[in-house]
Write a protein that holds these residues in place. Structure first.
Motif: not given
Length: 823
Positions: A331-338, A356-358, A376-385
């Motif tokens: 889900l490469v466009k996924l912005n919010a996962l609840r 899940l870069s988005n 050692n895992w550096i994720p591709s996403f930067q979370l806001d919440e």
């Protein structure tokens, strides 16, 4: 300068002059007289408190009126928008027929006003004159009722119909009526009081429908069959479907997800059950899914990974089990996962989340999901919440979170965290500018050098040590309670212009507070209890205070009369200190305990407070309408001012373990809402007022160890309390004490032998009284009137007196001869 050929410039010049001529004609053409008259009649039927329709006058052309647009060539009204103007109609009805007869009107927006009544066109009315209306919006007129919708099918060109929050409770056949609008593209009927979602028709033809919003109607029905049985044929263009908050039950069939153009699906806050169909992954354009707050069970279907356009997924608050599927990483466009509040388990590894870069919002609260401990895992996403509360992330703080540099909200409360990276943790916290929830862990360490910039900070119930951290001027909520912070209270904290709630209870703070802490203009809650603070309590306090807890410290001196200026106060707890002097007489100035509404809710912004209520220390998350005064365990003296007993909305009053004296005034009975009253261990005297029996909500009563006297007032409740509520008052008697009152015994005996109210006994006592009076005056009257009888009576009395004197003298002489001289 560019030059144009002469054979081109002349035609262009003629065309330009023709355009100028036409434009001039348009300006001359005014508003249609019939349309202007209809609009002016509409204005006269409404009340315009803000004078927003001031331009609607005969002095101006109606095409220049606010909210009105006309056709450029015909001058006929095409658009009427009077939304959000605060208009209402108290005395007159809005004549909808009149507005719909504006022949060229295609856009009518009366939304977000206060309209109450609308004159509905009769069903036989010929409305073929208006075939232009495409947009009709009456939504969010909260008091508006529409008794019927039979006029709607006449609007054959209608594409957008918005009636949300309009009361349509009487409409049982609304669906059949709406289905007769062949061009309808958007239908919004949320919170309309609709009940029937099962049409009598065999099918519902909504071939043009793009948006269907029916949320908040509480249908209390099975999932509607017409939505999926023929969805491909009759709902081919549907993009938005919102049926949330409708008490729908049963299972959702797999054919629901055959809608080819569906982009948003919201079925949240229903009672749907069963598994989530694997066909969930069919709609290629689906961007938003909300299935939260249902009873779905089973696992998350792996077809979820087929939703290549998915931006927002909320399946929280269900009964789902198992692990998140590996297909989540697609889900490469996924912005919010609840997915929070499910018994899901497993490890969120790089294979599941790496693509899940988005991703911006991640909610895993109340699950057993946790991050991979691979540092050692550096994720591709930067979370806001990030919401990880009530998970099992500990004992180490998740290393993945240190890589998130754009966090605005972090909730990792009650997650079993006890260990942090002492180098990275302080700077990580300083980088969060929104909300920080770290409470109810076992985090140890010192954060005195951290500068917090977040607006809400919850660090309570941990093991932080050292001095209190620094906070920026923008902090609104600060909870560092139940830690081991030490040192003096930072004066810089008392200058927060935005601080609303301050809770530093149960630490090891010491030293004195400034006498003036009124520099926090909007502070509502302050809890400094359970520390070692000393000196005089503050004299000046923020006037906005609703709760003030200073208990269990070492404060001395008098209670400041400035306390009476806190008219909004709900909770006042100064117990377990060394305060002296008298109780201020002006406490009735706290008007919120006298005149305030008894059910006013206090917004405590999610904070928790430990309050002593009914003799127990309880944790309150929502204070509700509690009103408490606790001055116990001090050195207060003097009489209790009568003004204190005028706080008639008080629920709990504790004055125990002081040196108070005097009597309790009768007005205490006016505090009818009192649930807990403790006056024990003082020097009160006199009787317990009978009016106290009017306190029908009283659950806790303690007047022990005083000098109360007399009978315990008789009442439906006072005799039900344990004897320990009254012990230590030697002159007190009556139930439940074993000491009886004489007055009470006489009353009891009279009752047992046919007391007041027995007609026979009343006649007997009356006869005895009359007989005694007759006999008395018969004898005494005769002695008074007949002289010979009177002389004979007095001679007899003298003879009896002489005989009694001789008898006594002989007895004393006999005693003297045997025992010696009397002198």
């Amino acid at each position: 300068m560019l030059a144009y050929p002469s054979h081109i410039s002349i035609p262009l010049l003629l065309l330009f002059l023709f355009h100028i001529s036409m434009s001039s004609n348009h300006k001359v053409l005014g508003c249609n007289e019939k349309d202007q008259e209809a609009l002016f009649t509409f204005k006269q039927a409404v009340t315009d408190p803000s004078n927003r329709l001031s331009s609607w006058s005969n002095q101006h052309d109606c095409c220049a009126w606010s909210g009105v647009q006309c056709h450029i060539t015909t001058g006929r009204v095409t658009t009427l928008v009077v939304s959000s103007l605060g208009l209402t109609n108290v005395e007159h009805e809005i004549n909808l027929t009149l507005l719909l007869q504006l022949e060229f009107l295609n856009h009518l927006d009366l939304s977000m006003n206060n309209f109450k009544t609308v004159s509905i066109p009769p069903t036989h009315h010929n409305m073929t004159t208006n075939t232009s209306l495409q947009y009709l919006d009456f939504s969010y007129n909260f008091n508006l009722h529409m008794d019927n919708l039979h006029w709607l099918p006449h609007l054959s060109s209608l594409k957008y119909l918005k009636l949300s929050r309009v009361n349509l409770q009487k409409q049982t056949n609304w669906l059949q009526i709406i289905a007769m609008l062949p061009s309808l593209s958007e239908l919004r009927l949320s919170y309309c009081g609709l009940t029937n979602i099962k049409p009598s028709l065999e099918y519902v033809n909504f071939t043009s429908l793009v948006t269907l919003d029916l949320h908040g109607n509480n249908f209390n029905s099975e999932f509607p069959q017409w939505l999926f049985n023929l969805s491909l044929i009759y709902l081919p263009n549907l993009q938005l479907l919102d049926l949330s908050w409708n008490s729908l039950y049963g299972e959702i069939p797999s054919s629901l997800f055959s809608l080819p153009n569906l982009q948003l699906l919201d079925l949240s806050w229903n009672q749907l059950k069963g598994s989530i169909p694997n066909s969930l992954g069919q709609p290629k354009h689906l961007q938003h899914i909300d299935l939260s707050h249902n009873n779905f069970s089973g696992s998350i279907p792996s077809s979820l990974g087929n939703l290549s356009s998915l931006i927002d997924l909320d399946i929280s608050f269900n009964l789902l089990t198992g692990n998140l599927p590996d297909s989540l990483g697609k889900l490469v466009k996924l912005n919010a996962l609840r997915v929070g509040n499910n018994p899901l388990s497993g490890i969120l590894s790089e294979t599941k989340l790496s693509k899940l870069s988005n991703l911006k919002v991640l909610i895993l609260s109340y699950t057993r999901l946790r991050f991979d401990r691979d540092t050692n895992w550096i994720p591709s996403f930067q979370l806001d919440e990030v919401y990880l509360s009530n998970t099992i992330q500990g004992p180490d703080f998740p290393a993945l979170l240190y890589t998130q540099r754009s966090l605005s909200i972090l909730d990792i409360s009650n997650a079993g965290i006890s260990s942090i990276d002492g180098d990275m943790f302080p700077s990580f916290l300083a980088g969060i500018h929104g909300f920080i929830y770290l409470s109810n862990n076992s985090i140890s360490g010192e954060i005195s050098n951290v500068m917090f910039y977040a607006t809400e900070i919850y660090l309570g119930h941990n093991n932080f040590t050292g001095r209190l951290p620094r906070i920026s001027a923008g902090v609104m909520i600060l909870d560092v309670s139940h830690n081991s912070f030490s040192g003096r209270f930072p004066n810089s904290w008392l200058n927060g212009n935005y601080l609303i709630s301050l809770n530093v209870a149960s630490n090891k703070l010491e030293g004195e507070l400034p006498l003036d802490i009124s520099n926090m203009p909007i502070l509502e809650f302050i809890n400094l209890g359970g520390n070692e603070l000393s000196g005089n309590m503050p004299i000046k306090m923020p006037p906005s205070l609703k709760m003030m807890i200073l208990r269990s410290n070492q404060f001395v001196g008098n209670i400041s009369h400035h306390l009476c200026d806190l008219s909004s106060l709900y909770i006042l707890d100064l117990s377990h200190n060394k305060l002296s002097g008298s109780i201020p007489q002006c406490l009735n100035n706290i008007t919120n305990m006298v005149l305030g509404k008894s059910n006013v809710e206090i917004d405590d912004f999610g904070s928790t407070f430990n309050l002593i209520m009914k003799g127990l220390e309880l944790e309150y998350r929502y204070l509700g309408y509690s009103r408490i005064i606790d001055l116990s365990m001090n050195n207060l003296s003097g009489q209790v001012p009568p003004e204190l007993f005028r706080l008639v909305l008080l629920q709990s009053l504790n004055l125990s373990h002081n040196h108070l004296f005097g009597t309790i005034p009768k007005m205490i009975g006016d505090m009818k809402g009192l649930e807990s009253l403790d006056l024990s261990c003082n020097h009160f005297v006199g009787e317990i007022p009978q009016s106290i029996s009017r306190m029908t909500f009283l659950e806790i009563l303690n007047v022990s160890f005083n000098n109360f006297s007399g009978q315990i007032p008789l009442g439906s409740q006072l005799q039900t309390f344990d004897a320990w509520s009254y012990v230590g008052n030697p002159e007190l008697c009556g139930v439940p004490l074993t000491k009886n009152c004489t007055k009470e015994e006489n009353v009891s005996k009279a009752t047992q032998h046919g007391g007041v109210g027995d007609p026979f006994k009343e006649s007997l006592y009356l006869g005895m009284g009359v007989g005694f009076a007759a006999g008395f005056w018969g004898v005494c009257g005769s002695l008074f009137l007949i002289r010979t009888w009177r002389h004979a009576c007095f001679r007899s009395l003298n003879w009896v007196a002489d005989r009694f004197y001789v008898f006594v003298a002989l007895k004393f002489r006999k005693f003297g001869l045997r025992g010696g001289s009397l002198s």
